[in-house]
Design an enzyme around this catalytic site. Sequence first.
Site, PDB file in Angstrom:
ATOM      1  N   GLU A  46     -11.401   3.301   6.091  1.00 50.51           N
ATOM      2  CA  GLU A  46     -10.381   4.248   6.591  1.00 50.51           C
ATOM      3  C   GLU A  46     -11.137   5.321   7.389  1.00 50.51           C
ATOM      4  O   GLU A  46     -10.981   5.412   8.607  1.00 50.51           O
ATOM      5  CB  GLU A  46      -9.611   4.852   5.415  1.00 50.51           C
ATOM      6  CG  GLU A  46      -8.508   5.825   5.829  1.00 50.51           C
ATOM      7  CD  GLU A  46      -7.822   6.500   4.627  1.00 50.51           C
ATOM      8  OE1 GLU A  46      -8.389   6.489   3.515  1.00 50.51           O
ATOM      9  OE2 GLU A  46      -6.713   7.053   4.829  1.00 50.51           O
TER      10      GLU A  46
ATOM     11  N   HIS B 172      -9.731   0.883  -1.131  1.00 47.74           N
ATOM     12  CA  HIS B 172      -9.664   1.526   0.180  1.00 47.74           C
ATOM     13  C   HIS B 172     -11.068   1.443   0.790  1.00 47.74           C
ATOM     14  O   HIS B 172     -12.051   1.824   0.129  1.00 47.74           O
ATOM     15  CB  HIS B 172      -9.285   2.996   0.047  1.00 47.74           C
ATOM     16  CG  HIS B 172      -7.837   3.257  -0.270  1.00 47.74           C
ATOM     17  ND1 HIS B 172      -7.185   2.656  -1.303  1.00 47.74           N
ATOM     18  CD2 HIS B 172      -6.928   4.059   0.341  1.00 47.74           C
ATOM     19  CE1 HIS B 172      -5.927   3.086  -1.326  1.00 47.74           C
ATOM     20  NE2 HIS B 172      -5.745   3.937  -0.332  1.00 47.74           N
TER      21      HIS B 172
ATOM     22  N   ASP C 174       1.604   4.032   2.786  1.00 45.88           N
ATOM     23  CA  ASP C 174       0.547   4.856   2.165  1.00 45.88           C
ATOM     24  C   ASP C 174       1.147   6.031   1.370  1.00 45.88           C
ATOM     25  O   ASP C 174       1.292   5.921   0.152  1.00 45.88           O
ATOM     26  CB  ASP C 174      -0.444   5.336   3.230  1.00 45.88           C
ATOM     27  CG  ASP C 174      -1.821   5.666   2.685  1.00 45.88           C
ATOM     28  OD1 ASP C 174      -2.086   5.389   1.518  1.00 45.88           O
ATOM     29  OD2 ASP C 174      -2.641   6.203   3.454  1.00 45.88           O
ATOM     30  N   ASP C 175       1.470   7.135   2.038  1.00 44.21           N
ATOM     31  CA  ASP C 175       2.008   8.328   1.363  1.00 44.21           C
ATOM     32  C   ASP C 175       3.188   8.846   2.187  1.00 44.21           C
ATOM     33  O   ASP C 175       3.067   9.855   2.903  1.00 44.21           O
ATOM     34  CB  ASP C 175       0.913   9.403   1.285  1.00 44.21           C
ATOM     35  CG  ASP C 175      -0.297   8.909   0.517  1.00 44.21           C
ATOM     36  OD1 ASP C 175      -0.206   8.812  -0.730  1.00 44.21           O
ATOM     37  OD2 ASP C 175      -1.311   8.581   1.159  1.00 44.21           O
TER      38      ASP C 175
ATOM     39  N   HIS D  98       0.862  -1.194   0.000  1.00 47.60           N
ATOM     40  CA  HIS D  98       0.000   0.000   0.000  1.00 47.60           C
ATOM     41  C   HIS D  98       0.890   1.233   0.000  1.00 47.60           C
ATOM     42  O   HIS D  98       1.274   1.744   1.035  1.00 47.60           O
ATOM     43  CB  HIS D  98      -0.916  -0.041   1.234  1.00 47.60           C
ATOM     44  CG  HIS D  98      -1.971   1.024   1.248  1.00 47.60           C
ATOM     45  ND1 HIS D  98      -3.151   0.891   1.951  1.00 47.60           N
ATOM     46  CD2 HIS D  98      -2.029   2.252   0.662  1.00 47.60           C
ATOM     47  CE1 HIS D  98      -3.874   1.988   1.800  1.00 47.60           C
ATOM     48  NE2 HIS D  98      -3.212   2.835   1.024  1.00 47.60           N
TER      49      HIS D  98
ATOM     50  N   HIS E  57       1.170   4.811  -2.509  1.00 51.16           N
ATOM     51  CA  HIS E  57       0.753   5.624  -3.658  1.00 51.16           C
ATOM     52  C   HIS E  57       2.010   6.309  -4.157  1.00 51.16           C
ATOM     53  O   HIS E  57       2.628   7.095  -3.420  1.00 51.16           O
ATOM     54  CB  HIS E  57      -0.273   6.671  -3.238  1.00 51.16           C
ATOM     55  CG  HIS E  57      -1.515   6.079  -2.641  1.00 51.16           C
ATOM     56  ND1 HIS E  57      -2.667   5.894  -3.358  1.00 51.16           N
ATOM     57  CD2 HIS E  57      -1.765   5.610  -1.386  1.00 51.16           C
ATOM     58  CE1 HIS E  57      -3.590   5.356  -2.571  1.00 51.16           C
ATOM     59  NE2 HIS E  57      -3.066   5.172  -1.367  1.00 51.16           N
TER      60      HIS E  57
HETATM   61  N1  ADE Z   1      -4.904   8.588  -1.843  1.00 47.64           N
HETATM   62  C1  ADE Z   1      -3.660   8.638  -1.356  1.00 47.64           C
HETATM   63  N2  ADE Z   1      -3.662   8.291  -0.060  1.00 47.64           N
HETATM   64  C2  ADE Z   1      -4.936   8.004   0.274  1.00 47.64           C
HETATM   65  C3  ADE Z   1      -5.578   7.577   1.456  1.00 47.64           C
HETATM   66  N3  ADE Z   1      -4.917   7.382   2.599  1.00 47.64           N
HETATM   67  N4  ADE Z   1      -6.915   7.388   1.423  1.00 47.64           N
HETATM   68  C4  ADE Z   1      -7.600   7.597   0.300  1.00 47.64           C
HETATM   69  N5  ADE Z   1      -7.051   8.003  -0.835  1.00 47.64           N
HETATM   70  C5  ADE Z   1      -5.721   8.193  -0.868  1.00 47.64           C
HETATM   71 ZN    ZN Z   2      -3.895   4.666   0.443  1.00 48.04          ZN
END
Ligand code: ADE
Ligand code: ZN
Length: 322
Positions: A200, A197, A278-279, A19, A21
């Site tokens: 969350e 997703h 994630d990011d 996971h 992006h």
């Molecule tokens: N796009 C990038 N990170 C995300 C996240 N945590 N939740 C939803 N969309 C995303």
């Molecule tokens: Zn994500």
Amino acid sequence: MNPEERRAMIADASKTELHIHVEGSLEPELALDLARRNELALPYRNVREARAAYAFTDLQDFLDIYYAGMGVLYTPRDFYEVAIAYLRRAHADHVLHVEMFFDPQAHTPRTTFDSVMRGLTVAADEARGWGMTVSLILCFLRHLSEKEAFETLENAERYRDELLGVGLDSTEVGNPPEKFRNVFAAARDMGLRLTAHAGEEGPPEYVWQALDVLGVDRIDHGNRAIEDPALVARLARDRVPLTVCPLSNLKLGVVDDLRDHPLRRMLDAGLMATVNSDDPAYFGGYINDNFVRVADALDLSLDELEQLFRNSFLASLGIPMP
Ligand code: ADE
Ligand code: ZN
């Protein structure tokens, strides 16, 4: 295990990252370089201002900055540079396999689908030379329509062999999985793997829909599944992987404190949880940082960590032949 031993064990362990992006790995230094090269403006003038802007209150607050940041990605070289920077970092963290999300619909208003694919596939090929495998997962933006998702899937047909699957990301609440029922069915007919997703910020009902309406192979995040015992039983019975992202959850207010993170409860319930970043450019840590922070907060044992590393391989949607 004391924290030092745990940190060393985490650094050394072989793992996958499922996971991530790619756009969320764009560090402000590279974003500023690309803005200069492409003569584009960013909402911040330097790294200090960028980091100061990364104080999010929730998912939407983050997404607004995230979409603005990726506006500097234009040419195949730009996409290559962001992807290869992430892959080098993951390689240093002993990541052997990556399932990399990308958001073509966030790029096609300003550049071509082909620029995105060319940049990412060149980076993935280069990482194969270091012994890593990299698979690409195209995400549909759930705040857009299903019709727009179909147009994106049509664009992707030419790249069918470069793609492992499709996912669903962006603004969750108000955009339930069932909105994308038909396009997920079409992606399945193309032989693509499916993930979304869910849970969350959205309720457990969205996780049920991802499973029963979209027929996903995996749930990304899934935190709120823990609120519904019948859903937990279903996820455990079917060994459905969850790609959990502790530092993301902390930064986006999904949890107020990592000591309250549901990861231990997920493991105790027999769920196939994995740890991911994630990011990472926005949330303050790459995959090993996520492991260290959540392991310290929950005082995870050696057995629990070994389970998480094993899960990272078991939860993969497909490791390509080298
Ligand atoms: N796009 C990038 N990170 C995300 C996240 N945590 N939740 C939803 N969309 C995303
Ligand atoms: Zn994500």
